[in-house]
Structures are given as C-alpha cells and as structure tokens.
Design a protein around this motif. Structure first.
Motif, PDB file in Angstrom:
ATOM      1  N   LEU A 174       0.916  -1.225   0.040  1.00 22.29           N
ATOM      2  CA  LEU A 174       0.047   0.054  -0.061  1.00 22.29           C
ATOM      3  C   LEU A 174       0.849   1.268  -0.045  1.00 22.29           C
ATOM      4  O   LEU A 174       0.374   2.275   0.465  1.00 22.29           O
ATOM      5  CB  LEU A 174      -0.727  -0.039   1.250  1.00 22.29           C
ATOM      6  CG  LEU A 174      -2.210  -0.945   1.239  1.00 22.29           C
ATOM      7  CD1 LEU A 174      -2.980  -0.916   2.528  1.00 22.29           C
ATOM      8  CD2 LEU A 174      -2.978  -0.605   0.103  1.00 22.29           C
ATOM      9  N   ARG A 175       2.119   1.199  -0.265  1.00 21.36           N
ATOM     10  CA  ARG A 175       2.720   2.349  -0.279  1.00 21.36           C
ATOM     11  C   ARG A 175       2.551   3.441  -1.006  1.00 21.36           C
ATOM     12  O   ARG A 175       2.523   4.569  -0.687  1.00 21.36           O
ATOM     13  CB  ARG A 175       4.405   1.844  -0.707  1.00 21.36           C
ATOM     14  CG  ARG A 175       5.603   3.104  -0.860  1.00 21.36           C
ATOM     15  CD  ARG A 175       5.772   3.581   0.183  1.00 21.36           C
ATOM     16  NE  ARG A 175       6.768   2.699   0.943  1.00 21.36           N
ATOM     17  CZ  ARG A 175       7.474   3.259   2.042  1.00 21.36           C
ATOM     18  NH1 ARG A 175       6.998   4.508   2.385  1.00 21.36           N
ATOM     19  NH2 ARG A 175       8.053   2.219   2.800  1.00 21.36           N
ATOM     20  N   ASP A 176       2.039   3.162  -2.247  1.00 22.47           N
ATOM     21  CA  ASP A 176       1.732   4.379  -3.374  1.00 22.47           C
ATOM     22  C   ASP A 176       0.330   4.807  -2.656  1.00 22.47           C
ATOM     23  O   ASP A 176       0.184   6.237  -2.731  1.00 22.47           O
ATOM     24  CB  ASP A 176       1.150   3.417  -4.494  1.00 22.47           C
ATOM     25  CG  ASP A 176       2.468   3.209  -5.203  1.00 22.47           C
ATOM     26  OD1 ASP A 176       3.552   3.480  -4.977  1.00 22.47           O
ATOM     27  OD2 ASP A 176       2.249   2.277  -6.437  1.00 22.47           O
ATOM     28  N   SER A 177      -0.495   4.215  -2.147  1.00 20.50           N
ATOM     29  CA  SER A 177      -1.582   4.896  -1.795  1.00 20.50           C
ATOM     30  C   SER A 177      -1.186   5.732  -0.455  1.00 20.50           C
ATOM     31  O   SER A 177      -1.818   6.788   0.065  1.00 20.50           O
ATOM     32  CB  SER A 177      -2.485   3.751  -1.102  1.00 20.50           C
ATOM     33  OG  SER A 177      -3.967   4.353  -0.749  1.00 20.50           O
ATOM     34  N   ILE A 178      -0.480   5.053   0.474  1.00 21.88           N
ATOM     35  CA  ILE A 178       0.097   6.049   1.457  1.00 21.88           C
ATOM     36  C   ILE A 178       1.008   7.189   1.391  1.00 21.88           C
ATOM     37  O   ILE A 178       0.721   8.069   1.851  1.00 21.88           O
ATOM     38  CB  ILE A 178       1.088   4.971   2.597  1.00 21.88           C
ATOM     39  CG1 ILE A 178       0.201   3.711   3.010  1.00 21.88           C
ATOM     40  CG2 ILE A 178       1.624   5.699   3.759  1.00 21.88           C
ATOM     41  CD1 ILE A 178       1.180   2.889   3.830  1.00 21.88           C
ATOM     42  N   ASP A 179       1.603   7.053   0.143  1.00 25.13           N
ATOM     43  CA  ASP A 179       2.294   8.169  -0.124  1.00 25.13           C
ATOM     44  C   ASP A 179       1.595   9.361  -0.840  1.00 25.13           C
ATOM     45  O   ASP A 179       1.489  10.414  -0.725  1.00 25.13           O
ATOM     46  CB  ASP A 179       3.475   8.025  -1.312  1.00 25.13           C
ATOM     47  CG  ASP A 179       4.523   7.135  -0.774  1.00 25.13           C
ATOM     48  OD1 ASP A 179       4.651   7.300   0.479  1.00 25.13           O
ATOM     49  OD2 ASP A 179       5.411   6.426  -1.282  1.00 25.13           O
ATOM     50  N   SER A 180       0.293   8.755  -1.636  1.00 27.91           N
ATOM     51  CA  SER A 180      -0.703   9.624  -1.956  1.00 27.91           C
ATOM     52  C   SER A 180      -1.416  10.432  -0.655  1.00 27.91           C
ATOM     53  O   SER A 180      -1.562  11.523  -1.075  1.00 27.91           O
ATOM     54  CB  SER A 180      -1.752   8.822  -2.859  1.00 27.91           C
ATOM     55  OG  SER A 180      -2.552   9.665  -3.376  1.00 27.91           O
TER      56      SER A 180
END
Length: 643
Positions: free
Chosen positions: A434-440
């Motif tokens: 979920l790194r992309d969603s967290i960074d978003s």
C-alpha cells in the motif's frame, strides 16, 4: 491534521532501537474491514455449543477428588464458600475475556489480544506458553481416563492387554496405550469438523452434568434422611478459620480453568458479539453452580475429617448404603475427563494457526482444510504430540506447568483491557504493497515517511520553496496544521489528550510493577521482615495510586471504534482488571520453584525460536504504521490488500 508514518522496513538494520521496536510492534485489530489472513474457519457455533465447550473444558474429574482434599485440609464445611469465592475470582477474568473476544473475534485467544494491545514479543511468549499448557493438559487428562475405565472391566488386571498399562524395565517408564488411543479418537473427531466435534462435546458434557445432577438429587435425599451429620460438628462451619477457607479458594480456583477455550473458537461463532459473552458467562455460572451444590451435599453427608481424599463422593454414598452409585459417579468422572480432553486439544490448533498467519510459525500450521474448514494439519500435529506424551510419560508432575500458561494468559488479557480502554493503539500497520496509496495520502498532508531506525524517507510533496523546509523543524504549526491550531485555541484539547495517554500508559505499567512487588512480598515469607514490609508498602502504594489515577482520568474515546462495535463491555474498569491481575499474579508466584524452573526452560526455547525464526518471518516485518485516523482514506486508494 499532520500525517506521520512509521515503517518497519529495515528493522534490525538500523541499530538497537529498530530491534527494540520490532519486539513491541502491534498488529491491526480485527474489524468489519480488516479480516484475518488466510482461509477462514466455518462459522457453525451458537450459544449452546459455546456453553457445552466451556462447561466440558472446565468440569474435569478433579471435582470428583478435589472436594475431599480441600475439605479435609483447608475449608471444612465452608467448602461451598471457597468455591463461591474462587468462582467470583474466575469471573473477573471471564469479564475481560468476554470484552476482548467480542471486539476481536478471531482465533488465537489471549495470544491474539496480546498481539493487538501489547506487542509481538509478549504475544509470542503467551502463545508459546499456551502451546505447552494445552499439550501437557491434554496428555495429563488422557492418562487420567484409563484408571477410571478400568473400573468397568472389574479392575486394572482385567483390562484387555492392548489397552492395559505396561511397565518397561529397560526404560523405567509406564506406557499407557489406552491414553494414546483416546487422544487419537478425540483428534479424529476434531478433524471431522467443528460442528461434528461440538455435537460429541454436547453429548459427553450432558452425560457429565446428568451424573452431577444425580449426585445433587440423591445426595440431598440422603442428607435430609440422615440429618446432615457433616454440619453438626463442634468445630463449627470454619474449623480452619477464614484463612483456611481462603486457602481452599486458591486451590479450587484451578477447577474453573477451561472457560477460556470458548474464546479460542471466536472465529467459528455465528454471532460473536452476542454469543461469545453469553457463552463464557453462562458456562462459568453453570460450573460454579454445580460445584457449589455438589460441595454442599458432600460435606453434609460425611464429616470433613472422615472424607476419603481419593474417592470422596463415591465413599460418601457408600457410607449411606448406596454402593451402586459408584458406577454412576465413575461414568460422570469418565465423561468429565473425555470432555476436558476435547477441550484441551480443541484450542491448540487454532492458536498455532493464528501464530502461523502472523508469520511467527511456519505456514504449515495455517492451512485450513477446504472440506471440513478446520486447521487439519495443526490438529493432527497436536494430536500426535499429546498422544506421544500420554503414551510415554507420567505427566502428573508437569501438571503445574498447565497453570502457568493459563494464569499468564489471564493476566495478559486483563492488562489488554486496560490498554484498550485508556491507550488503544492509535497507529495501524499496513502492508508495503500500500506504499503508493500511503504516499498519495501523505502528499495531501505535506509530511514524510519516517523509518523506525530514525532515518527520514522524504516524499516530494510540493513544488513551492516553502515545502522544502525541514519537515520536523520549528515552523509555525498553526499554518501547517490549521485543525490542530483551532483545537489548541479552543481548549488545548490535543495537548491534553496526548498527556492523558502518556499518564495512563505509565500508570498501567507502574500498577503492574506494584502488583508484582506486593504479591512477591506477600508470598515470600522467607524475606527479612524489614524488606518484606518495605516491598509491601511500595507495591501497595503503586497499586492504589494507579487505581486512583486511572479512576480519575477519562478513558480514551477511540475505545468505542476499536475492533467490532456493539459487543460486551467489561464493567468496573479499572477496578475489575486490576483485581484480576492481582489475583492471577499472586497465584502465579505461589506455583513453586520447581514448576517455574520447568516453565523457564520452555520459555527460553521459545525465545530462541522467536529470535531465529518468528521475528524474521513476522508478517509485520515490512509493515508501515500510519495514524488510525487515516487508515480508511488509505484503504480507499488504488490498492486494497489488507493486513
């Protein structure tokens, strides 16, 4: 509101602090959105099934012997009060279990709750101790069945050769084939499915309750006929004083161990928020009622000093001319042991499965059979292990180790309730996928991802020059966090909440230290008088201060949204959990040095297994911790894999 993230990536690579953080990492609580990993167990159990499991696991053959021993040595005619006090003490733990089981209805019981509220290392030790508890408990119960079955064959000499106990001179051991066969039969039942095994549990438990009902009704008839000679004694109702009656309560407390087996089946309950508290409470109430009524009858039929310590109930009936009652009583003892054997083997595969789901044990144990929907491999391994122990070893000397696992679990469950109410986890672990969603989401709040080892992994969040300022610098917080500034202006709310959590957390810790000091000093009569009273004073001060502080400060509002809502709430917090901790720690310290020496060996082995396997394979190894308030927003992102 600011957005700050802790990442478990690289734990152990960034110095000692990263290693320490990995020991106290906590997994996400179950909720409607977050489901346990792996295949799910079949939801087949109702309240009646849970009551049968609880009563069957609790009422063992011990009650058929315990009443004589405790009455002769401790309580006398006050045995009924001893059972009542012990039942109230057990109810304290039952209340704590009921809240956590309804909020977090997944397999794993105390291990699962400790992992959510306390941390990974403590949860591992609790789970490891429970593995020992159920393995030795099952083997000890199985070896206790064969002598009782021998009565139906007219004595041990008439038992068929393939079932009879045999002494092997070369190895100096007494093997018990009957015990091993019984373990394999129970294992086969559990492998057939939770619904099928619970039906068998209902039948066996019903037979046991019927036998105890016979004892109560027939005994009452004999008592009224003979005039209750056991109560007409010159020594009175408390021949050993109140101290003796309380000592009897401490002894019979272990007769209530078993209701926690209900919590281990939480994932298989149709309506856990309603049925688990009812099942735990009803099972404990029924056990307490039966214990008290049987003790009232038996101590009234025979004077306490004349009781047979080995067969008190059958001897009491025989003294009134009812020798034939021994067969009904023996049936009750055998069925009690069989139901307890099922209750001992049932929870362990589910605890192994929960630990394997979390990566702390090999994935082998997490496999759920698609047809029966039970952890088949774990059940078979558990059955084989218990059968080998029951066949080869006289585990009666190891029985105290069972109590260590149970009391440790009871203590940790009570501590978990305090943590849930006052300092519930405010961060949740999310998978690195979920790194992309967290960074978003992080971009929206202009913050960065911070690793546990203290290094910052910067996120490019804006194009303006202002955004290049140090994220942890001392800029004007009111501009960066307008919501916080508003709350501070309105009443310093956020600062007070943070302070309250710190005060509550430290208070819980010092309260537990006070309990340990007080119970150690009270239990160790060999300490110098001055040191003993000093420890009692310090421990008592910490305990009472902790109780006062926790009573005065408010509980955390986040407790309302923790886990599944709408379940049971433990009453009288913080008094009830603290009293529960006090009782269980006192009993733990009084189990004896030999028992603790054996348990310590097992726990040291567990620490090594965790250090070389569990810690490295934990499902939280690469988890990213984010504020709970932002979890929903992240889950709505492009990736939807759950931890």
């Amino acid at each position: 509101m600011g957005f700050l993230v802790d990442s478990q990536e690289g734990c152990g690579k960034g110095g000692s602090w990263g290693g320490v953080k990995s020991l106290i990492r906590r997994k996400q609580v179950d909720s409607v959105r977050v489901k346990p990993r792996g295949q799910q167990l079949a939801k087949e159990l109702s309240v009646l099934h849970l009551i049968a499991i609880g009563v069957g696991s609790t009422i063992g053959a011990g009650v058929y012997i315990l009443v004589g021993t405790v009455a002769r040595e401790h309580s006398g005619p006050a045995l009924t009060i001893s059972f009542l006090i012990a039942g109230i003490a057990a109810a304290l733990s039952a209340f704590c279990y009921a809240e956590l089981a309804s909020r977090c209805p997944s397999a794993g019981s105390a291990y699962h709750y400790s992992y959510i509220c306390v941390g990974e290392c403590v949860a591992w030790l609790i789970g490891w101790a429970m593995i020992l508890e159920y393995t030795i408990g099952g083997a000890a119960v199985a070896r206790g069945i064969s002598p009782n079955l021998a009565l139906f064959f007219g004595g041990g000499d008439n038992v068929p050769a393939f079932l009879a106990r045999q002494y092997i001179p070369g190895l100096d051991i007494m093997v018990d084939p009957c015990a091993a066969v019984l373990v394999f039969i129970v294992t086969a039942l559990l492998c057939a499915g939770i619904k099928e095994s619970t039906r068998a549990q209902v039948i066996v438990t019903t037979a046991n309750v019927c036998a105890m009902t016979f004892i109560i009704i027939a005994g009452a008839y004999l008592g009224f006929k003979s005039g209750w000679v056991g109560y007409e004694l010159p020594t009175g109702y408390f021949p050993f004083g109140v101290d003796g009656m309380l000592a009897g309560s401490a002894t019979v407390f272990f007769a209530y161990i078993g209701f926690d087996s209900v919590a281990s089946t939480a994932e298989e309950v149709k309506n856990p928020q309603r049925d688990l508290p009812l099942g735990i409470g009803a099972a404990l109430f029924l056990c307490c009622t039966l214990y008290m009524m049987v003790s009232v009858i038996i101590v009234g039929l025979v004077p306490y000093y004349a009781m047979n310590p080995d067969t008190p109930i059958s001897s009491a009936f025989a003294s009134h001319g009812m020798q034939w009652a021994v067969y009904i009583i023996t049936i009750g003892a055998v069925t009690a042991l069989c139901s307890t054997l099922m209750g001992s083997i049932l929870p362990q595969p589910r605890i192994l499965m929960a630990m394997a789901r979390d990566g702390l044990l090999p994935k082998f144990f997490s496999d759920v059979n698609k047809h029966t929907q039970v952890p088949l491999k774990g059940t078979i391994v558990t059955g084989i292990g218990s059968a080998i122990l029951a066949f080869l070893m006289d585990v009666s000397q190891l029985a105290g180790m069972v109590s260590v696992g149970t009391l440790l679990a009871f203590t940790m469950v009570a501590i978990s309730v305090l943590i849930l109410r006052y300092v519930p986890p405010d961060e949740v672990p999310l998978p690195s996928s979920l790194r992309d969603s967290i960074d978003s989401v992080s971009l929206q709040y202009g913050k960065s991802t911070r690793d546990v080892n203290g290094e910052d992994s910067k996120v490019n969040v804006a194009t303006s020059k202002d955004s290049a300022k140090p994220l942890l610098g001392k800029e004007d917080k009111s501009a960066e966090y307008p919501l916080i500034a508003k709350q501070l202006f309105q009443g310093n709310y956020m600062l007070n909440d943070e302070s309250r959590r710190k005060i509550a957390g430290w208070t819980i810790m010092f309260t537990c230290v006070g309990v340990l000091l007080l119970t150690y000093a009270a239990s160790n009569l060999g300490l110098p008088r001055f040191l003993r009273f000093t420890l009692c004073g310090v421990g008592g001060t910490l305990l009472l201060s902790g109780l006062v502080v926790l009573t005065c400060i408010e509980q955390d509002d986040a407790r309302h949204s923790f886990g599944h809502a709408g379940g049971f709430l433990c009453p009288f917090v913080p008094l009830l959990p603290i009293a529960c901790i006090l009782i269980n720690v006192y009993l733990l310290l009084n189990l004896g040095a030999a028992t603790w020496a054996r348990v310590s060996v097992w726990l040291i082995i567990g620490v090594l297994v965790y250090a070389f396997y569990g810690r490295k394979h934990s499902s939280l190894k690469d988890a990213i911790y984010v504020p709970a308030a932002h979890a929903d927003e992240i889950y709505r992102g492009p990736v939807s894999v759950l931890v």
